[in-house]
Design a protein around this motif. Sequence first.
Motif, PDB file in Angstrom:
ATOM      1  N   LEU A   1      -7.497   6.441  -4.502  1.00  0.00           N
ATOM      2  CA  LEU A   1      -8.011   5.148  -4.028  1.00  0.00           C
ATOM      3  C   LEU A   1      -8.549   4.355  -5.209  1.00  0.00           C
ATOM      4  CD1 LEU A   1      -8.882   3.182  -1.756  1.00  0.00           C
ATOM      5  CD2 LEU A   1     -11.014   4.504  -1.570  1.00  0.00           C
ATOM      6  N   ILE A   2      -8.022   3.135  -5.360  1.00  0.00           N
ATOM      7  CA  ILE A   2      -8.499   2.200  -6.390  1.00  0.00           C
ATOM      8  C   ILE A   2      -9.166   1.027  -5.674  1.00  0.00           C
ATOM      9  CG2 ILE A   2      -7.852   0.773  -8.365  1.00  0.00           C
ATOM     10  CD1 ILE A   2      -5.180   2.361  -8.438  1.00  0.00           C
TER      11      ILE A   2
ATOM     12  N   TRP B   1      -0.886   3.338 -10.020  1.00  0.00           N
ATOM     13  CA  TRP B   1      -0.004   2.616  -9.088  1.00  0.00           C
ATOM     14  C   TRP B   1       1.459   2.853  -9.452  1.00  0.00           C
ATOM     15  CZ3 TRP B   1      -0.653   0.088  -4.575  1.00  0.00           C
ATOM     16  CH2 TRP B   1       0.382  -0.749  -4.130  1.00  0.00           C
ATOM     17  N   GLY B   2       1.765   2.818 -10.748  1.00  0.00           N
ATOM     18  CA  GLY B   2       3.156   2.922 -11.179  1.00  0.00           C
ATOM     19  C   GLY B   2       3.772   4.283 -10.931  1.00  0.00           C
ATOM     20  N   GLU B   3       2.997   5.339 -11.075  1.00  0.00           N
ATOM     21  CA  GLU B   3       3.555   6.690 -10.962  1.00  0.00           C
ATOM     22  C   GLU B   3       3.714   7.154  -9.516  1.00  0.00           C
ATOM     23  OE1 GLU B   3       0.804   8.913 -13.297  1.00  0.00           O
ATOM     24  OE2 GLU B   3       1.623   8.188 -15.215  1.00  0.00           O
ATOM     25  N   ALA B   4       3.075   6.487  -8.584  1.00  0.00           N
ATOM     26  CA  ALA B   4       3.144   6.931  -7.187  1.00  0.00           C
ATOM     27  C   ALA B   4       4.539   6.715  -6.601  1.00  0.00           C
ATOM     28  CB  ALA B   4       2.107   6.166  -6.368  1.00  0.00           C
ATOM     29  N   LYS B   5       4.877   7.540  -5.632  1.00  0.00           N
ATOM     30  CA  LYS B   5       6.137   7.364  -4.914  1.00  0.00           C
ATOM     31  C   LYS B   5       5.940   6.515  -3.658  1.00  0.00           C
ATOM     32  CE  LYS B   5       8.396  11.612  -6.514  1.00  0.00           C
ATOM     33  NZ  LYS B   5       7.385  11.870  -7.559  1.00  0.00           N
ATOM     34  N   THR B   6       4.741   6.565  -3.114  1.00  0.00           N
ATOM     35  CA  THR B   6       4.398   5.717  -1.973  1.00  0.00           C
ATOM     36  C   THR B   6       3.052   5.051  -2.260  1.00  0.00           C
ATOM     37  OG1 THR B   6       3.324   7.561  -0.828  1.00  0.00           O
ATOM     38  CG2 THR B   6       5.638   7.168  -0.321  1.00  0.00           C
ATOM     39  N   SER B   7       2.843   3.888  -1.664  1.00  0.00           N
ATOM     40  CA  SER B   7       1.595   3.166  -1.962  1.00  0.00           C
ATOM     41  C   SER B   7       1.346   2.111  -0.896  1.00  0.00           C
ATOM     42  CB  SER B   7       1.686   2.475  -3.335  1.00  0.00           C
ATOM     43  OG  SER B   7       2.801   1.600  -3.370  1.00  0.00           O
ATOM     44  N   PHE B   8       0.075   1.702  -0.789  1.00  0.00           N
ATOM     45  CA  PHE B   8      -0.299   0.651   0.164  1.00  0.00           C
ATOM     46  C   PHE B   8      -1.317  -0.235  -0.514  1.00  0.00           C
ATOM     47  CE2 PHE B   8      -1.156  -1.492   4.027  1.00  0.00           C
ATOM     48  CZ  PHE B   8      -0.214  -1.093   4.977  1.00  0.00           C
ATOM     49  N   LEU B   9      -1.088  -1.537  -0.488  1.00  0.00           N
ATOM     50  CA  LEU B   9      -2.024  -2.499  -1.074  1.00  0.00           C
ATOM     51  C   LEU B   9      -2.657  -3.318   0.046  1.00  0.00           C
ATOM     52  CD1 LEU B   9      -1.560  -4.552  -4.306  1.00  0.00           C
ATOM     53  CD2 LEU B   9      -2.655  -5.579  -2.306  1.00  0.00           C
ATOM     54  N   LEU B  10      -3.980  -3.363   0.034  1.00  0.00           N
ATOM     55  CA  LEU B  10      -4.732  -4.143   1.018  1.00  0.00           C
ATOM     56  C   LEU B  10      -5.615  -5.147   0.289  1.00  0.00           C
ATOM     57  CD1 LEU B  10      -5.860  -1.181   3.297  1.00  0.00           C
ATOM     58  CD2 LEU B  10      -4.352  -3.033   4.037  1.00  0.00           C
ATOM     59  N   HIS B  11      -5.666  -6.363   0.793  1.00  0.00           N
ATOM     60  CA  HIS B  11      -6.611  -7.314   0.229  1.00  0.00           C
ATOM     61  C   HIS B  11      -7.219  -8.140   1.341  1.00  0.00           C
ATOM     62  CE1 HIS B  11      -3.908 -10.798   0.679  1.00  0.00           C
ATOM     63  NE2 HIS B  11      -2.930 -10.066   0.166  1.00  0.00           N
ATOM     64  N   ALA B  12      -8.307  -8.856   0.982  1.00  0.00           N
ATOM     65  CA  ALA B  12      -8.994  -9.679   1.983  1.00  0.00           C
ATOM     66  C   ALA B  12      -9.664 -10.841   1.279  1.00  0.00           C
ATOM     67  CB  ALA B  12      -9.964  -8.828   2.800  1.00  0.00           C
ATOM     68  N   ARG B  13     -10.760 -11.313   1.856  1.00  0.00           N
ATOM     69  CA  ARG B  13     -11.341 -12.587   1.437  1.00  0.00           C
ATOM     70  C   ARG B  13     -11.858 -12.563   0.001  1.00  0.00           C
ATOM     71  NH1 ARG B  13     -10.185 -11.826   5.990  1.00  0.00           N
ATOM     72  NH2 ARG B  13      -8.222 -11.734   4.896  1.00  0.00           N
ATOM     73  N   GLY B  14     -12.153 -11.370  -0.538  1.00  0.00           N
ATOM     74  CA  GLY B  14     -12.685 -11.309  -1.889  1.00  0.00           C
ATOM     75  C   GLY B  14     -11.794 -11.969  -2.920  1.00  0.00           C
ATOM     76  N   ILE B  15     -10.487 -11.908  -2.710  1.00  0.00           N
ATOM     77  CA  ILE B  15      -9.571 -12.596  -3.631  1.00  0.00           C
ATOM     78  C   ILE B  15      -9.042 -13.896  -3.055  1.00  0.00           C
ATOM     79  CG2 ILE B  15      -8.867 -10.431  -4.707  1.00  0.00           C
ATOM     80  CD1 ILE B  15      -6.118 -10.875  -3.222  1.00  0.00           C
ATOM     81  N   GLU B  16      -9.241 -14.104  -1.750  1.00  0.00           N
ATOM     82  CA  GLU B  16      -8.622 -15.264  -1.091  1.00  0.00           C
ATOM     83  C   GLU B  16      -9.535 -16.486  -1.063  1.00  0.00           C
ATOM     84  OE1 GLU B  16      -7.523 -13.658   2.705  1.00  0.00           O
ATOM     85  OE2 GLU B  16      -6.676 -11.886   1.761  1.00  0.00           O
TER      86      GLU B  16
ATOM     87  N   GLU C   1       0.492   7.564  -1.314  1.00  0.00           N
ATOM     88  CA  GLU C   1      -0.079   8.381  -2.394  1.00  0.00           C
ATOM     89  C   GLU C   1      -1.182   7.639  -3.142  1.00  0.00           C
ATOM     90  OE1 GLU C   1       2.930   9.707  -5.055  1.00  0.00           O
ATOM     91  OE2 GLU C   1       4.021  10.841  -3.537  1.00  0.00           O
ATOM     92  N   VAL C   2      -1.079   6.318  -3.167  1.00  0.00           N
ATOM     93  CA  VAL C   2      -2.106   5.492  -3.809  1.00  0.00           C
ATOM     94  C   VAL C   2      -2.413   4.312  -2.891  1.00  0.00           C
ATOM     95  CG1 VAL C   2      -2.619   3.914  -5.708  1.00  0.00           C
ATOM     96  CG2 VAL C   2      -1.534   6.094  -6.176  1.00  0.00           C
ATOM     97  N   ILE C   3      -3.704   4.016  -2.745  1.00  0.00           N
ATOM     98  CA  ILE C   3      -4.128   2.836  -1.983  1.00  0.00           C
ATOM     99  C   ILE C   3      -4.931   1.952  -2.933  1.00  0.00           C
ATOM    100  CG2 ILE C   3      -5.476   1.999  -0.022  1.00  0.00           C
ATOM    101  CD1 ILE C   3      -4.945   4.772   1.262  1.00  0.00           C
ATOM    102  N   LEU C   4      -4.507   0.712  -3.022  1.00  0.00           N
ATOM    103  CA  LEU C   4      -5.181  -0.266  -3.879  1.00  0.00           C
ATOM    104  C   LEU C   4      -5.829  -1.315  -2.984  1.00  0.00           C
ATOM    105  CD1 LEU C   4      -5.833  -1.652  -6.566  1.00  0.00           C
ATOM    106  CD2 LEU C   4      -3.485  -2.541  -6.605  1.00  0.00           C
ATOM    107  N   CYS C   5      -7.156  -1.367  -2.985  1.00  0.00           N
ATOM    108  CA  CYS C   5      -7.914  -2.334  -2.174  1.00  0.00           C
ATOM    109  C   CYS C   5      -8.482  -3.385  -3.121  1.00  0.00           C
ATOM    110  CB  CYS C   5      -9.046  -1.647  -1.425  1.00  0.00           C
ATOM    111  SG  CYS C   5      -8.490  -0.479  -0.157  1.00  0.00           S
ATOM    112  N   VAL C   6      -8.078  -4.626  -2.917  1.00  0.00           N
ATOM    113  CA  VAL C   6      -8.460  -5.705  -3.834  1.00  0.00           C
ATOM    114  C   VAL C   6      -9.278  -6.737  -3.070  1.00  0.00           C
ATOM    115  CG1 VAL C   6      -7.613  -7.325  -5.555  1.00  0.00           C
ATOM    116  CG2 VAL C   6      -6.222  -5.338  -4.954  1.00  0.00           C
ATOM    117  N   GLY C   7     -10.554  -6.848  -3.418  1.00  0.00           N
ATOM    118  CA  GLY C   7     -11.400  -7.849  -2.778  1.00  0.00           C
ATOM    119  C   GLY C   7     -11.592  -7.621  -1.300  1.00  0.00           C
ATOM    120  N   THR C   8     -11.768  -6.377  -0.910  1.00  0.00           N
ATOM    121  CA  THR C   8     -11.996  -6.096   0.504  1.00  0.00           C
ATOM    122  C   THR C   8     -13.050  -5.012   0.656  1.00  0.00           C
ATOM    123  OG1 THR C   8     -11.000  -5.272   2.551  1.00  0.00           O
ATOM    124  CG2 THR C   8      -9.940  -4.594   0.497  1.00  0.00           C
TER     125      THR C   8
END
Length: 729
Positions: A226-227, A313-328, A196-203
Motif C-alpha cells: 500500500l502506497i 508500482w512498476g514491478e507489480a502484476k496487478t494493481s489498483f489506483l484510487l484517488h479522491a478530492r485531495g488531488i481533485e 498486488e499494489v494499491i496506490l491511494c492518491v489524495g484520499t
Amino acid sequence: MATPPVSVERLTEAFGPSLNYVPPGGWQGRGEPEKLVKTHCCFCGQQCGIQLKVLDNKVIGFEPWEEFPFNRGKLCPKGVKRYLQGSHPDRLLGPLKRVEGRGFEPIGWEEAFSTTVREIQRVQEKFGKDAVAVLSGVSLTNEKSYLMGKFARVGLQTRELDYNGRLCMVSAGTGNKKAFGIDRAANSWADIPLAEVILCVGTNVAECSPITTDYIWRARDRGAKLIMVDPRVTPLARTCDLHLPVRPGTDSALLTGLLRVLIEGGYVDEGFVAEHTSGWEEARASALAQTLEEASRISGVRVEDIEAAGRMWGEAKTSFLLHARGIEHHTKGVDNVLGCINLVLATGRLGKPGCGYGTITGQGNGQGGREHGHKCDQLPGNRDIENPEHRAWICKVWGIEDSELPRKGQTAQEIMNAIHAGEIKALVSICFNPLVSLPDSDFTREALSKLEHYTAIDFFLSETAHHADIVLAGSLHEEEEGTSTSAEGRVIRIRKAVDPPGDAKADTEIILELARRLGRGRYFDHFKSSEDIFDELRMASKGGTADYYGITYQRIEEEFGVFWPCPEIGHPGTPRLFEDLKFSTPDGKAHFHATPYRPSAEEPDEEYPVILTTGRVVSQYLSGTQTRRIGGLVDLCPDPYVEIHPQLAETHGIEDGKWMKVESRRGSVVLRAKVVTTIRPDTVFIPYHWAGRRSANLLTNRALDPLSKIPEFKKSVVRVSPAEEPAEG
C-alpha cells in the motif's frame, strides 16, 4: 433582500442544529418494528446496504443487511447513527415564509407555491429566463436528479442550473472523459483485494470511505503493498508500506516523476501502449523533461521515495489506483487526475482481474447525480448539452424542439459570482448548502443577500436557507422510492420506509407541482411514481455512455444492483470496464495527456507563508446539515480544529489545545490547535463541516480549475498566530 429575518442565534434556537441522541420512543420504549426496509445509507458514495426498522411511520433503528455484497452488514459511525435524523426535533414539518424581525413562520402550501411561482415569473418577465438559477444536490436519487434537470430546463426554461457535485467529483469526471471517454470507476471494488499494489492518491480512505478500508485490508492480507500519497499521515497511511508526504498543490509534479521512473525502469507495457492508447509520446516527453530532483524539490517528497514508489508500482502484476478530492480540489485538479491515469495506462493494467482504477465518490449519489441531468454542461446519459445529436435525442424524449432546450449554463461557483454581480436575481435550491460548502463564505453571504427571491427545498433549515424567502419542507432519503448509483457504478434501490412527517411533502411532489403552476405540466404530468421517472431516465440515457436502458427496479432488487452501462434488457451489466480494451473515445483508444507542473492560484509568500488544506472527519458529512444534529456523531468531534505540526506551532508560540488564529486574504477563524506530527510542517489542516465564524471556507479561495470549474479547496495560503478564546466560544 434575501437576508436572515432575525439573528442567526434566534434561528439556531428555533431550527437548530440541536442534538438528538435517542430514537422515537427512547431506547426502552420504542417497541418492536412493524417492518424492516432494505435500503442504503445516505452518507457517502459507497451507499452501504442497511435495513431500517419502522414502527408507526417512524424509523426507530436499524439492522445490518449482511446479504448486500458491498458492505456485508458493515457500517461506519455515520451509518450506525443515520436513522436518528428521521424524527429529529429540528425536522421541518411544513412550508415556511420569511417574516422580517420575526423569523420563519408556518404557511400553507398554497401560499408557498403561489409565492414561489409568482416571484419566479416576475423575475423572468423583468430580467429574462436566465435570471433565475437552480442549485441542486447529489444527495438526491437518480430520479430526483433527472427531474431537477428537466424542471430547470423545461419547467423554468433557464440555462442556469448546476449542482453541488461541482464541489466533489467534476475534476475526476472531466479527466475520465478525456482519457477514457466515460466517467465511471473502471472496476467494481471486488477487484481491489486481487491487487498486488494499491496506490491511494489524495484520499483519506479510512475517514471518508470507511468500508473501502476493508477491501484494502483484504488485499494486504494477501500480501499487497500500500502506497499513500497525502500531506497528512491519515489513519490508513499510518500502516502503509510507503507514505509520500506531498506538499499540497504539487501532485502533478510527483505523478510525473513516478511516470519517469516507470519509463526509465523499463516498466512500460509497450505493446498495450502502442495498440490501445494515443498521446504517449507527448506524455513521455513531458515526464522526461522533469528530473526526479525537480519532482522532489517541487513536491517535497524524497527522490528515493519517488523511485521506490515507481518501482513498487512498476514491478507489480496487478494493481489498483484510487484517488479522491485531495488531488481533485485544485486549479489543476483535472491534470492531477490525468497524471494518475497515465500511470495506469503506462503499465497497461486495466480490464483484468485485480487491475483497476477508480475515483472514490464523496457524496451519496455523486456518481448517478452527475450522469443524469443537473450538471450545467450535461444532459441525461452523460450527454453533452452542446452536441447536436445529444440534444436531438433528449428533445425527442422530452417532446420539445431544440430551440426550447437551453444551452450550457454556468457552474455552481460561477452562478454564485453572477448572483453577487446582480446578473442572477432569483434562486431555487434543493439539498445544497453553499454558505457552508462554497469557498470564501463571506462572499457567498454577500451574494445571497442580493437575491430578489430565494426558495429553498430542504428537510432541515440549513444556514443557506436562513436567507430564503420561502422554505418548502421536502423529504429525507427514506421517504421516497428511487435509485442511486454507488462509487462502483452499481445502480441500487432506495426504498421508501416512511411518509414525510407532518405537512412536509416528497421532493418529487414539490417539483412536479411547481412545474404545473409554471404552466409546464404537459411535460411532467405523466410522472405518477418514481418508477415512471426512472423509466423515462432509462430511455433518455439509451445510447449514451451512462446507459441505464437495461436496468429496471425489478432487476436491481433481484441482483443486488446492476452496474452500468447496461444497454439492453437481459444485458448482465458491466462491473469491470474495458475488458475488451475498447474505450469510449472517438478513436476507441485510451488517451495519455502530458501534465507538466504549474503553480496553484496562491503560493506561500512573506505575508501568508503557511499552506492550508481542508477535508473531512469520519463522524461528519459534507456541510453537516444532517450530521451536526446527531448527538452521537457530534460527540465524536464536537468542534472544528487546526492540525499543526510541532515545529510550526513552536515557531509561532502555539500550544496544543489552545486557541489559534488562521487568516487568509479572505477571512479568519479562531479554533483550537491540535499539535500533531502527522502533518507536514509547512501545512495546516481544518475540517470543513462547520458553519458561521468557525467555517474553514471563510479562508478558502474561489479560484477554479479551468476545465472542471472545481474550486481550489485543498490549497490556500494563510498565516497563523496564538489567539484568545473567541466571544462565541
